[in-house]
Write a protein that holds these residues in place. Structure first.
Motif, PDB file in Angstrom:
ATOM      1  N   GLU A  43       0.824  -1.218   0.000  1.00 40.12           N
ATOM      2  CA  GLU A  43       0.000   0.000   0.000  1.00 40.12           C
ATOM      3  C   GLU A  43       0.852   1.260   0.000  1.00 40.12           C
ATOM      4  OE1 GLU A  43      -3.203   0.018  -0.291  1.00 40.12           O
ATOM      5  OE2 GLU A  43      -3.838  -2.013   0.218  1.00 40.12           O
ATOM      6  N   ALA A  44       1.973   1.226   0.706  1.00 38.85           N
ATOM      7  CA  ALA A  44       2.830   2.413   0.770  1.00 38.85           C
ATOM      8  C   ALA A  44       3.382   2.766  -0.606  1.00 38.85           C
ATOM      9  CB  ALA A  44       3.976   2.175   1.753  1.00 38.85           C
ATOM     10  N   LEU A  45       3.747   1.761  -1.386  1.00 34.50           N
ATOM     11  CA  LEU A  45       4.269   2.022  -2.727  1.00 34.50           C
ATOM     12  C   LEU A  45       3.159   2.515  -3.650  1.00 34.50           C
ATOM     13  CD1 LEU A  45       6.583   2.033  -4.699  1.00 34.50           C
ATOM     14  CD2 LEU A  45       6.293  -0.438  -5.013  1.00 34.50           C
ATOM     15  N   ILE A  46       1.964   1.963  -3.516  1.00 35.59           N
ATOM     16  CA  ILE A  46       0.818   2.458  -4.289  1.00 35.59           C
ATOM     17  C   ILE A  46       0.610   3.944  -4.009  1.00 35.59           C
ATOM     18  CG2 ILE A  46      -1.693   2.339  -4.553  1.00 35.59           C
ATOM     19  CD1 ILE A  46      -1.446  -0.700  -4.039  1.00 35.59           C
ATOM     20  N   ALA A  47       0.660   4.308  -2.735  1.00 31.66           N
ATOM     21  CA  ALA A  47       0.484   5.715  -2.358  1.00 31.66           C
ATOM     22  C   ALA A  47       1.570   6.586  -2.971  1.00 31.66           C
ATOM     23  CB  ALA A  47       0.490   5.844  -0.830  1.00 31.66           C
ATOM     24  N   SER A  48       2.809   6.089  -2.970  1.00 31.84           N
ATOM     25  CA  SER A  48       3.931   6.857  -3.521  1.00 31.84           C
ATOM     26  C   SER A  48       3.753   7.097  -5.018  1.00 31.84           C
ATOM     27  CB  SER A  48       5.242   6.115  -3.252  1.00 31.84           C
ATOM     28  OG  SER A  48       6.331   6.775  -3.861  1.00 31.84           O
ATOM     29  N   VAL A  49       3.376   6.049  -5.757  1.00 31.14           N
ATOM     30  CA  VAL A  49       3.198   6.176  -7.206  1.00 31.14           C
ATOM     31  C   VAL A  49       2.084   7.172  -7.520  1.00 31.14           C
ATOM     32  CG1 VAL A  49       2.530   4.962  -9.315  1.00 31.14           C
ATOM     33  CG2 VAL A  49       4.069   3.855  -7.673  1.00 31.14           C
ATOM     34  N   LEU A  50       0.977   7.073  -6.819  1.00 31.45           N
ATOM     35  CA  LEU A  50      -0.157   7.967  -7.084  1.00 31.45           C
ATOM     36  C   LEU A  50       0.192   9.417  -6.749  1.00 31.45           C
ATOM     37  CD1 LEU A  50      -3.053   5.700  -5.841  1.00 31.45           C
ATOM     38  CD2 LEU A  50      -2.707   6.511  -8.175  1.00 31.45           C
ATOM     39  N   THR A  51       0.959   9.617  -5.701  1.00 30.09           N
ATOM     40  CA  THR A  51       1.383  10.977  -5.351  1.00 30.09           C
ATOM     41  C   THR A  51       2.271  11.570  -6.439  1.00 30.09           C
ATOM     42  OG1 THR A  51       1.239  10.497  -2.980  1.00 30.09           O
ATOM     43  CG2 THR A  51       2.600  12.371  -3.633  1.00 30.09           C
ATOM     44  N   ARG A  52       3.183  10.756  -6.974  1.00 24.94           N
ATOM     45  CA  ARG A  52       4.056  11.242  -8.046  1.00 24.94           C
ATOM     46  C   ARG A  52       3.249  11.554  -9.306  1.00 24.94           C
ATOM     47  NH1 ARG A  52       9.586  10.454  -7.174  1.00 24.94           N
ATOM     48  NH2 ARG A  52      10.070   9.281  -5.289  1.00 24.94           N
ATOM     49  N   ALA A  53       2.286  10.686  -9.633  1.00 20.35           N
ATOM     50  CA  ALA A  53       1.437  10.951 -10.799  1.00 20.35           C
ATOM     51  C   ALA A  53       0.649  12.243 -10.602  1.00 20.35           C
ATOM     52  CB  ALA A  53       0.491   9.776 -11.031  1.00 20.35           C
ATOM     53  N   GLY A  54       0.137  12.450  -9.395  1.00 24.49           N
ATOM     54  CA  GLY A  54      -0.606  13.677  -9.108  1.00 24.49           C
ATOM     55  C   GLY A  54       0.253  14.919  -9.275  1.00 24.49           C
ATOM     56  N   ARG A  55       1.489  14.848  -8.831  1.00 25.44           N
ATOM     57  CA  ARG A  55       2.397  15.995  -8.984  1.00 25.44           C
ATOM     58  C   ARG A  55       2.668  16.272 -10.454  1.00 25.44           C
ATOM     59  NH1 ARG A  55       7.256  14.589  -4.997  1.00 25.44           N
ATOM     60  NH2 ARG A  55       8.125  16.516  -5.857  1.00 25.44           N
ATOM     61  N   MET A  56       2.763  15.206 -11.248  1.00 23.47           N
ATOM     62  CA  MET A  56       2.972  15.389 -12.687  1.00 23.47           C
ATOM     63  C   MET A  56       1.752  16.041 -13.323  1.00 23.47           C
ATOM     64  SD  MET A  56       3.961  12.559 -15.594  1.00 23.47           S
ATOM     65  CE  MET A  56       2.314  11.823 -15.709  1.00 23.47           C
ATOM     66  N   PHE A  57       0.549  15.578 -12.976  1.00 23.17           N
ATOM     67  CA  PHE A  57      -0.672  16.166 -13.536  1.00 23.17           C
ATOM     68  C   PHE A  57      -0.768  17.642 -13.162  1.00 23.17           C
ATOM     69  CE2 PHE A  57      -2.916  11.786 -13.201  1.00 23.17           C
ATOM     70  CZ  PHE A  57      -2.247  11.360 -14.343  1.00 23.17           C
ATOM     71  N   LEU A  58      -0.426  17.953 -11.925  1.00 25.39           N
ATOM     72  CA  LEU A  58      -0.508  19.343 -11.472  1.00 25.39           C
ATOM     73  C   LEU A  58       0.474  20.217 -12.246  1.00 25.39           C
ATOM     74  CD1 LEU A  58      -2.123  20.879  -9.328  1.00 25.39           C
ATOM     75  CD2 LEU A  58      -0.213  20.530  -7.749  1.00 25.39           C
ATOM     76  N   HIS A  59       1.668  19.706 -12.464  1.00 25.65           N
ATOM     77  CA  HIS A  59       2.697  20.451 -13.205  1.00 25.65           C
ATOM     78  C   HIS A  59       2.242  20.756 -14.623  1.00 25.65           C
ATOM     79  CE1 HIS A  59       6.828  21.664 -14.221  1.00 25.65           C
ATOM     80  NE2 HIS A  59       6.638  21.032 -15.368  1.00 25.65           N
ATOM     81  N   HIS A  60       1.478  19.830 -15.213  1.00 25.74           N
ATOM     82  CA  HIS A  60       1.030  20.004 -16.597  1.00 25.74           C
ATOM     83  C   HIS A  60      -0.418  20.485 -16.685  1.00 25.74           C
ATOM     84  CE1 HIS A  60       4.656  18.727 -18.601  1.00 25.74           C
ATOM     85  NE2 HIS A  60       4.766  17.743 -17.747  1.00 25.74           N
ATOM     86  N   ASN A  61      -0.806  21.244 -15.672  1.00 22.23           N
ATOM     87  CA  ASN A  61      -2.057  21.999 -15.717  1.00 22.23           C
ATOM     88  C   ASN A  61      -3.294  21.110 -15.873  1.00 22.23           C
ATOM     89  OD1 ASN A  61      -3.409  24.460 -15.535  1.00 22.23           O
ATOM     90  ND2 ASN A  61      -3.569  24.665 -17.759  1.00 22.23           N
ATOM     91  N   ALA A  62      -3.334  20.025 -15.097  1.00 22.57           N
ATOM     92  CA  ALA A  62      -4.518  19.162 -15.052  1.00 22.57           C
ATOM     93  C   ALA A  62      -4.900  18.988 -13.574  1.00 22.57           C
ATOM     94  CB  ALA A  62      -4.257  17.822 -15.720  1.00 22.57           C
ATOM     95  N   PRO A  63      -5.348  20.086 -12.914  1.00 26.98           N
ATOM     96  CA  PRO A  63      -5.569  20.041 -11.465  1.00 26.98           C
ATOM     97  C   PRO A  63      -6.652  19.064 -11.028  1.00 26.98           C
ATOM     98  CG  PRO A  63      -6.439  22.067 -12.413  1.00 26.98           C
ATOM     99  CD  PRO A  63      -5.635  21.413 -13.479  1.00 26.98           C
ATOM    100  N   ASP A  64      -7.695  18.892 -11.842  1.00 25.97           N
ATOM    101  CA  ASP A  64      -8.758  17.959 -11.455  1.00 25.97           C
ATOM    102  C   ASP A  64      -8.236  16.524 -11.409  1.00 25.97           C
ATOM    103  OD1 ASP A  64     -10.505  20.070 -11.287  1.00 25.97           O
ATOM    104  OD2 ASP A  64     -11.368  19.753 -13.281  1.00 25.97           O
ATOM    105  N   ASP A  65      -7.459  16.151 -12.411  1.00 31.24           N
ATOM    106  CA  ASP A  65      -6.879  14.808 -12.432  1.00 31.24           C
ATOM    107  C   ASP A  65      -5.845  14.651 -11.320  1.00 31.24           C
ATOM    108  OD1 ASP A  65      -8.434  14.104 -14.591  1.00 31.24           O
ATOM    109  OD2 ASP A  65      -6.912  14.640 -16.072  1.00 31.24           O
ATOM    110  N   ALA A  66      -5.106  15.718 -11.045  1.00 35.17           N
ATOM    111  CA  ALA A  66      -4.137  15.671  -9.946  1.00 35.17           C
ATOM    112  C   ALA A  66      -4.843  15.406  -8.620  1.00 35.17           C
ATOM    113  CB  ALA A  66      -3.358  16.980  -9.878  1.00 35.17           C
TER     114      ALA A  66
END
Length: 348
Positions: free
Chosen positions: A209-232
């Motif tokens: 579960e901890a690794l799942i959380a880490s991957v999703l957090t990184r994906a969210g940061r990427m979405f936020l960086h590329h102007n997709a706040p809802d997906d982030a």
């Protein structure tokens, strides 16, 4: 047109064609920024499918606004498939989030497999040591400096997932996570999502579960960086659930009552296809009941775990049962101690 003009035009056409094929080669080797430079020159001349190729590269780089403009030109140049590119880019994020949601409730085993089965074996510790070294390079020098090396590492270790176990699935998932992160940091968000998706699949296979959380957090940061706040936000929310599940599984908890509530929900959600995850959650639930002094509830859940673990072959589950036995003895939960001892005798 004079012969000099014809010669000049011919030389211009040759130079343009050379730029196009340089762009093609750069795209195939992952050097998307330099590929975009070449394709942009050719697309400015409205030649061939260069506008379409440029739009595809720009989307992979996260340059959505410019890509949309080139898609329009590509349509005018006779490439109607460019209309789908912008739509597909958003849909890729949606497919990733849908996959993440399935992972949270228990995705199917593997949704892909390597093309070949390797001979021999590879040690998870060796995989993780190499990953740690590459992660250090990423932190010190950035993703561009080490992304190719991460992909080389991944190509070597990924085939072993077909003959691996929990430890190896976790180790390879961490390589995919790093490949996705360095792809993002290299300006290739489109290339990052497949790695993040596979990291989630492997982390779920390992019930990490901890690794799942880490991957999703990184994906969210990427979405936020590329102007997709809802997906982030969606990625962060799913990551928060995984982090909560990870927290609830820890051996020592600051608030066992909250852990009991979270673990009870998890146990009820697991079916027969996820026996190991259910047994581990039952053991964690029993241990938290012990921490609360509720010996009856601890014995009920612990005995349930012992019974269901009879057909389970898992060193991790065995370790957890050993810890439960130690805590049950200290708490005086004699019924539970007897059940665990009987299991050990049968395995004997």
């Amino acid at each position: 047109m004079t012969s000099d003009e014809l010669l000049a035009q011919h030389e211009l056409d040759e130079a343009t064609e050379q730029l196009y094929w340089e762009g093609d080669a750069l795209e195939r080797t992952g050097n998307l920024r330099e590929a975009a430079v070449r394709f942009r020159v050719v697309a400015d001349l409205r030649l061939g499918d260069a506008a379409l190729r440029l739009a595809r590269v720009l989307l992979a780089l996260g340059e959505h606004a410019e890509a949309k403009g080139w898609c329009g030109l590509a349509v005018l140049d006779g490439f109607p498939e460019a209309v789908e590119l912008i739509r597909d880019n958003s849909e890729e994020r949606q497919r990733f989030l849908e996959h993440a949601a399935r992972v949270m409730v228990g995705a199917p085993t593997f949704d892909w497999l390597p093309a070949s089965v390797p001979s021999g074996r590879i040690e998870p510790a060796d995989v993780r040591a190499r990953t740690a070294a590459l992660r250090t390079l990423d932190r010190r020098y950035g993703g561009i400096a080490c992304h190719s090396a991460v992909l080389t590492h991944l190509a070597r270790v990924e085939p072993y997932i077909v003959v691996g176990d929990t430890a190896l699935w976790t180790a390879v998932a961490e390589v995919h996570e790093l490949a996705g992160w360095t792809a993002f940091d290299s300006g290739q968000p489109g290339a990052a999502l497949p790695h993040f998706s596979r990291a989630l699949t492997l982390a779920r296979q390992a019930e990490n579960e901890a690794l799942i959380a880490s991957v999703l957090t990184r994906a969210g940061r990427m979405f936020l960086h590329h102007n997709a706040p809802d997906d982030a936000l969606k990625a962060f929310q799913l990551g928060s659930v995984a982090e909560h599940n990870s927290w609830a599984d820890r051996r020592e908890l600051s608030d066992p009552s909250l852990a009991v509530a979270a673990l009870t929900t998890k146990v009820d959600a697991y079916d027969g296809h996820r026996l190991r995850a259910r047994v581990l959650a039952l053991i964690a639930l029993a241990r938290n009941h012990l921490a609360l002094g509720d010996l009856a509830a601890a014995s009920e859940r612990g005995v349930e775990a012992v019974v269901e673990a009879r057909v389970l072959r898992s060193a991790r589950a065995q370790d957890q049962l050993r810890w439960l036995d130690q805590e049950a003895r200290a708490a005086g939960a004699s019924v539970l101690v007897e059940q665990i001892s009987a299991r050990s005798a049968r395995r004997g």
